[in-house]
Write an enzyme that holds these catalytic residues in place. Structure first.
Site, PDB file in Angstrom:
ATOM      1  N   HIS A 105       7.551  -4.015  -6.250  1.00  0.00           N
ATOM      2  CA  HIS A 105       8.023  -3.085  -5.210  1.00  0.00           C
ATOM      3  C   HIS A 105       6.914  -2.107  -4.837  1.00  0.00           C
ATOM      4  O   HIS A 105       6.578  -1.947  -3.656  1.00  0.00           O
ATOM      5  CB  HIS A 105       9.253  -2.330  -5.726  1.00  0.00           C
ATOM      6  N   GLU A 106       6.327  -1.462  -5.841  1.00  0.00           N
ATOM      7  CA  GLU A 106       5.262  -0.484  -5.573  1.00  0.00           C
ATOM      8  C   GLU A 106       3.988  -1.164  -5.075  1.00  0.00           C
ATOM      9  O   GLU A 106       3.250  -0.603  -4.258  1.00  0.00           O
ATOM     10  CB  GLU A 106       4.971   0.340  -6.834  1.00  0.00           C
ATOM     11  N   HIS A 109       4.289  -1.542  -1.331  1.00  0.00           N
ATOM     12  CA  HIS A 109       3.945  -0.299  -0.641  1.00  0.00           C
ATOM     13  C   HIS A 109       2.428  -0.111  -0.590  1.00  0.00           C
ATOM     14  O   HIS A 109       1.852   0.179   0.460  1.00  0.00           O
ATOM     15  CB  HIS A 109       4.547   0.903  -1.381  1.00  0.00           C
ATOM     16  N   ASP A 181      13.849   4.601   0.398  1.00  0.00           N
ATOM     17  CA  ASP A 181      13.004   4.105   1.491  1.00  0.00           C
ATOM     18  C   ASP A 181      13.838   3.856   2.743  1.00  0.00           C
ATOM     19  O   ASP A 181      13.438   4.220   3.858  1.00  0.00           O
ATOM     20  CB  ASP A 181      12.307   2.805   1.078  1.00  0.00           C
TER      21      ASP A 181
END
Length: 291
Positions: A105-106, A109, A181
């Site tokens: 997930h990170e 980003h 988000d």
């Protein structure tokens, strides 16, 4: 009551020179290491209020005191800044499955923040829980922004949706980790359509919505000045923007899947990566785990 009136006073965050002057005031009685550059620190605290800067100095001094240092060092200011921006660090360990999902997930980003143009520079990405977040990707504006372009906002939405897109690409499902988000990008897309005239379909019109009360910290309902048909068009246009940026994020991560996997694996090994580490990965270099 008769004769009563309300006055709103808008206090904007201090600019770089003002932040430096505020830091000088609050560090007058704080022993600083010679390496501490208040001008550089002011440049890295865009958006900080005077109270935030005072808190930054206090937190840095506390961190230095806990380590029995005689002077406050650059590292202490960096850690204090992270605590203010990211939230307090939690010590509990994530389960292996959660760690995997959070890492990708990170990484989504972070990778999009590096690949997309006109985005704020990437500072660091971590899968160490901070505040209510299981992981955090930090971007720091390199300039004082007083006006933003549509392209910048669309890229910002794509970066925000990058974590969700990475989960779909790798695990073929979604997690609840994208809740914050989704809230941010929905609000941003609504502002683009209703306040800033950035929708060709809706045109150069402002549509009045609820406004957040400055003391109650919640949105106050206001009568709409547009029809149900227009409200439906607004919802459709917001959804169109979000779907387009979601697809853009997914397509770009799919094209750079190898780099996405490498960043995620490095995060699993090291838990925190600085911008330089991401640069190394994108350059094809191996990021070694910390001993």
């Amino acid at each position: 009551r008769p004769g009563r009136f309300d006055r709103q006073i808008v206090v904007t965050p201090p600019h770089k020179k003002a932040r430096e002057d505020i830091l000088k005031i609050h560090t007058q009685k704080v022993p600083l290491s010679p390496e501490v550059d208040l001008s550089r620190l002011a440049a890295r605290t865009v958006g900080f209020s005077g109270a935030d800067l005072k808190n930054l100095v206090n937190e840095a001094a506390l961190l230095a005191g806990r380590k029995n240092k005689s002077r406050v060092e650059v590292e202490d200011f960096e850690n204090a800044r992270d605590k203010i921006i990211l939230g307090a660090e939690h010590k509990e360990m994530l389960e292996e499955e959660e760690k995997q999902i959070t890492a990708y997930h990170e990484a989504g980003h972070a990778l999009l923040a590096k690949l997309l143009p006109k985005t704020d520079p990437l500072q660091k990405v971590t899968i160490i829980p901070h505040g209510t977040a299981l992981g955090v990707t930090e971007q720091v504006p390199d300039i004082e922004r007083h006006n933003v372009e549509k392209e910048y906002l669309l890229n910002l939405i794509a970066v925000r949706l990058g974590g969700r897109a990475a989960e779909k690409l790798i695990f073929h499902t979604y997690s609840s980790g994208a809740a914050a988000d989704l809230k941010q990008v929905t609000q941003l897309a609504r502002q683009m359509v209703c306040q800033w005239g950035m929708s060709e379909r809706m045109g150069p019109v402002t549509y009045r919505l609820g406004e957040e009360h400055m003391f109650l910290a919640r949105e106050m309902a206001q009568p709409r000045d547009f029809s149900e048909h227009t409200a439906r068009l607004i919802d459709e246009e917001i959804l169109s923007i979000l779907r387009a940026m979601d697809q853009r994020a997914y397509d770009m991560l799919e094209r750079h899947r190898e780099e996405l996997v490498e960043i995620a694996q490095a995060l699993i090994e090291r838990e925190t990566l600085e911008d330089g580490d991401i640069e190394q990965i994108l350059a094809g270099e191996r990021v070694l785990a910390v001993a």
